[in-house]
Design a protein around this motif. Structure first.
Motif, PDB file in Angstrom:
ATOM      1  N   ASP A 105      -1.172 -13.182   2.600  1.00 33.92           N
ATOM      2  CA  ASP A 105      -0.655 -11.828   2.794  1.00 33.92           C
ATOM      3  C   ASP A 105       0.605 -11.855   3.647  1.00 33.92           C
ATOM      4  O   ASP A 105       1.556 -11.119   3.395  1.00 33.92           O
ATOM      5  CB  ASP A 105      -1.714 -10.936   3.441  1.00 33.92           C
ATOM      6  CG  ASP A 105      -2.913 -10.681   2.545  1.00 33.92           C
ATOM      7  OD1 ASP A 105      -2.916 -11.123   1.368  1.00 33.92           O
ATOM      8  OD2 ASP A 105      -3.859 -10.033   3.031  1.00 33.92           O
ATOM      9  N   GLU A 106       0.615 -12.730   4.644  1.00 33.06           N
ATOM     10  CA  GLU A 106       1.772 -12.811   5.535  1.00 33.06           C
ATOM     11  C   GLU A 106       3.035 -13.206   4.779  1.00 33.06           C
ATOM     12  O   GLU A 106       4.137 -12.770   5.136  1.00 33.06           O
ATOM     13  CB  GLU A 106       1.500 -13.806   6.675  1.00 33.06           C
ATOM     14  CG  GLU A 106       2.557 -13.808   7.747  1.00 33.06           C
ATOM     15  CD  GLU A 106       2.704 -12.483   8.498  1.00 33.06           C
ATOM     16  OE1 GLU A 106       3.832 -12.215   8.974  1.00 33.06           O
ATOM     17  OE2 GLU A 106       1.724 -11.714   8.603  1.00 33.06           O
TER      18      GLU A 106
ATOM     19  N   TYR B  46       4.821 -10.145   3.766  1.00 33.74           N
ATOM     20  CA  TYR B  46       5.534  -9.515   4.877  1.00 33.74           C
ATOM     21  C   TYR B  46       6.880 -10.212   5.119  1.00 33.74           C
ATOM     22  O   TYR B  46       7.906  -9.555   5.295  1.00 33.74           O
ATOM     23  CB  TYR B  46       4.706  -9.556   6.170  1.00 33.74           C
ATOM     24  CG  TYR B  46       3.441  -8.733   6.135  1.00 33.74           C
ATOM     25  CD1 TYR B  46       3.490  -7.346   6.205  1.00 33.74           C
ATOM     26  CD2 TYR B  46       2.198  -9.338   6.049  1.00 33.74           C
ATOM     27  CE1 TYR B  46       2.328  -6.582   6.179  1.00 33.74           C
ATOM     28  CE2 TYR B  46       1.028  -8.589   6.023  1.00 33.74           C
ATOM     29  CZ  TYR B  46       1.105  -7.206   6.086  1.00 33.74           C
ATOM     30  OH  TYR B  46      -0.038  -6.457   6.059  1.00 33.74           O
TER      31      TYR B  46
ATOM     32  N   GLN C 154      10.727  -8.737   4.716  1.00 29.72           N
ATOM     33  CA  GLN C 154      11.573  -8.710   5.902  1.00 29.72           C
ATOM     34  C   GLN C 154      12.800  -9.614   5.785  1.00 29.72           C
ATOM     35  O   GLN C 154      13.901  -9.223   6.143  1.00 29.72           O
ATOM     36  CB  GLN C 154      10.755  -9.119   7.126  1.00 29.72           C
ATOM     37  CG  GLN C 154      11.533  -9.054   8.418  1.00 29.72           C
ATOM     38  CD  GLN C 154      10.697  -9.504   9.598  1.00 29.72           C
ATOM     39  OE1 GLN C 154       9.768 -10.305   9.471  1.00 29.72           O
ATOM     40  NE2 GLN C 154      11.028  -8.976  10.763  1.00 29.72           N
TER      41      GLN C 154
ATOM     42  N   THR D 289       7.985  -0.422   6.206  1.00 27.36           N
ATOM     43  CA  THR D 289       7.345  -0.796   7.469  1.00 27.36           C
ATOM     44  C   THR D 289       6.259  -1.832   7.191  1.00 27.36           C
ATOM     45  O   THR D 289       5.877  -2.074   6.037  1.00 27.36           O
ATOM     46  CB  THR D 289       6.694   0.423   8.134  1.00 27.36           C
ATOM     47  OG1 THR D 289       5.604   0.861   7.292  1.00 27.36           O
ATOM     48  CG2 THR D 289       7.690   1.560   8.338  1.00 27.36           C
ATOM     49  N   ARG D 290       5.755  -2.420   8.256  1.00 24.36           N
ATOM     50  CA  ARG D 290       4.648  -3.369   8.097  1.00 24.36           C
ATOM     51  C   ARG D 290       3.440  -2.662   7.469  1.00 24.36           C
ATOM     52  O   ARG D 290       2.740  -3.245   6.647  1.00 24.36           O
ATOM     53  CB  ARG D 290       4.295  -3.999   9.438  1.00 24.36           C
ATOM     54  CG  ARG D 290       3.305  -5.148   9.287  1.00 24.36           C
ATOM     55  CD  ARG D 290       3.301  -6.062  10.502  1.00 24.36           C
ATOM     56  NE  ARG D 290       2.313  -7.097  10.354  1.00 24.36           N
ATOM     57  CZ  ARG D 290       2.549  -8.297   9.840  1.00 24.36           C
ATOM     58  NH1 ARG D 290       3.760  -8.617   9.444  1.00 24.36           N
ATOM     59  NH2 ARG D 290       1.588  -9.182   9.724  1.00 24.36           N
TER      60      ARG D 290
ATOM     61  N   VAL E  67       3.958  -2.439   3.745  1.00 23.10           N
ATOM     62  CA  VAL E  67       3.726  -3.728   3.097  1.00 23.10           C
ATOM     63  C   VAL E  67       2.228  -4.036   3.050  1.00 23.10           C
ATOM     64  O   VAL E  67       1.731  -4.588   2.064  1.00 23.10           O
ATOM     65  CB  VAL E  67       4.519  -4.861   3.779  1.00 23.10           C
ATOM     66  CG1 VAL E  67       4.226  -6.205   3.119  1.00 23.10           C
ATOM     67  CG2 VAL E  67       6.011  -4.563   3.732  1.00 23.10           C
ATOM     68  N   LYS E  68       1.497  -3.653   4.081  1.00 23.67           N
ATOM     69  CA  LYS E  68       0.042  -3.846   4.078  1.00 23.67           C
ATOM     70  C   LYS E  68      -0.575  -3.140   2.868  1.00 23.67           C
ATOM     71  O   LYS E  68      -1.430  -3.703   2.181  1.00 23.67           O
ATOM     72  CB  LYS E  68      -0.570  -3.326   5.377  1.00 23.67           C
ATOM     73  CG  LYS E  68      -2.064  -3.531   5.464  1.00 23.67           C
ATOM     74  CD  LYS E  68      -2.622  -3.042   6.791  1.00 23.67           C
ATOM     75  CE  LYS E  68      -4.119  -3.282   6.843  1.00 23.67           C
ATOM     76  NZ  LYS E  68      -4.691  -2.814   8.116  1.00 23.67           N
TER      77      LYS E  68
END
Length: 149
Positions: free
Chosen positions: A100-101, A104, A108, A128-129, A132-133
């Motif tokens: 998942d990271e 992100y 970014q 935003t984070r 993306v989550k």
């Protein structure tokens, strides 16, 4: 036989069994090899994607953000678009290969091309984070519906 030899042999057998088990658990129809796109026209969807009957709340919110910021390149429902960007509903993007990271970081900082021949992905502004989550939740639910774990 001494205990150390038995221990090493047992670990080796258990490791081999785990590998065989994991190979048997791989979904069919998805390989690490990108699909043959030689018959596609630019802009055509690359993958066929089965849709879940219902998305979780987080994934439903993520779909809205995906449609606004990602679908123009990655296609509706993350099918990928020939000549633009890869499908995200593909074994290459399963959680054990792209965490998942990694999504992100891709949003970014962008991503240097490494699995596909679409070129580099630029960073995506305006997410935003939390956005993306939700997008990751949406992609993971699509992947799961299509046998990618």
């Amino acid at each position: 036989m001494d205990k150390l030899t038995l221990l090493i042999g047992g670990v080796a057998i258990a490791g081999a069994a785990a590998i065989v088990y994991n190979l048997d658990q791989q979904p069919t129809g998805h390989s690490m090899t990108p699909p043959d796109t030689s018959v596609l026209e630019p802009g055509d969807p690359i993958q066929n994607v089965n849709l879940p009957e219902q998305l979780s709340e987080s994934a439903a919110v993520g779909k809205v953000a995906f449609d606004a910021k990602c679908a123009a390149c990655h296609g509706a429902n993350a099918t990928g678009l020939e000549g633009l960007a890869p499908p995200l509903v593909h074994k290459i993007y399963e959680p054990s290969h792209h965490s998942d990271e990694s999504f992100y970081v891709a949003v970014q900082k962008g991503v240097r091309a490494h699995h596909w021949k679409f070129g580099n992905m630029p960073p995506v502004d305006g997410l935003t984070r939390a956005d993306v989550k939700g997008i990751v939740a949406y992609i993971r639910e699509l992947q799961q519906e299509n046998g990618i774990f």
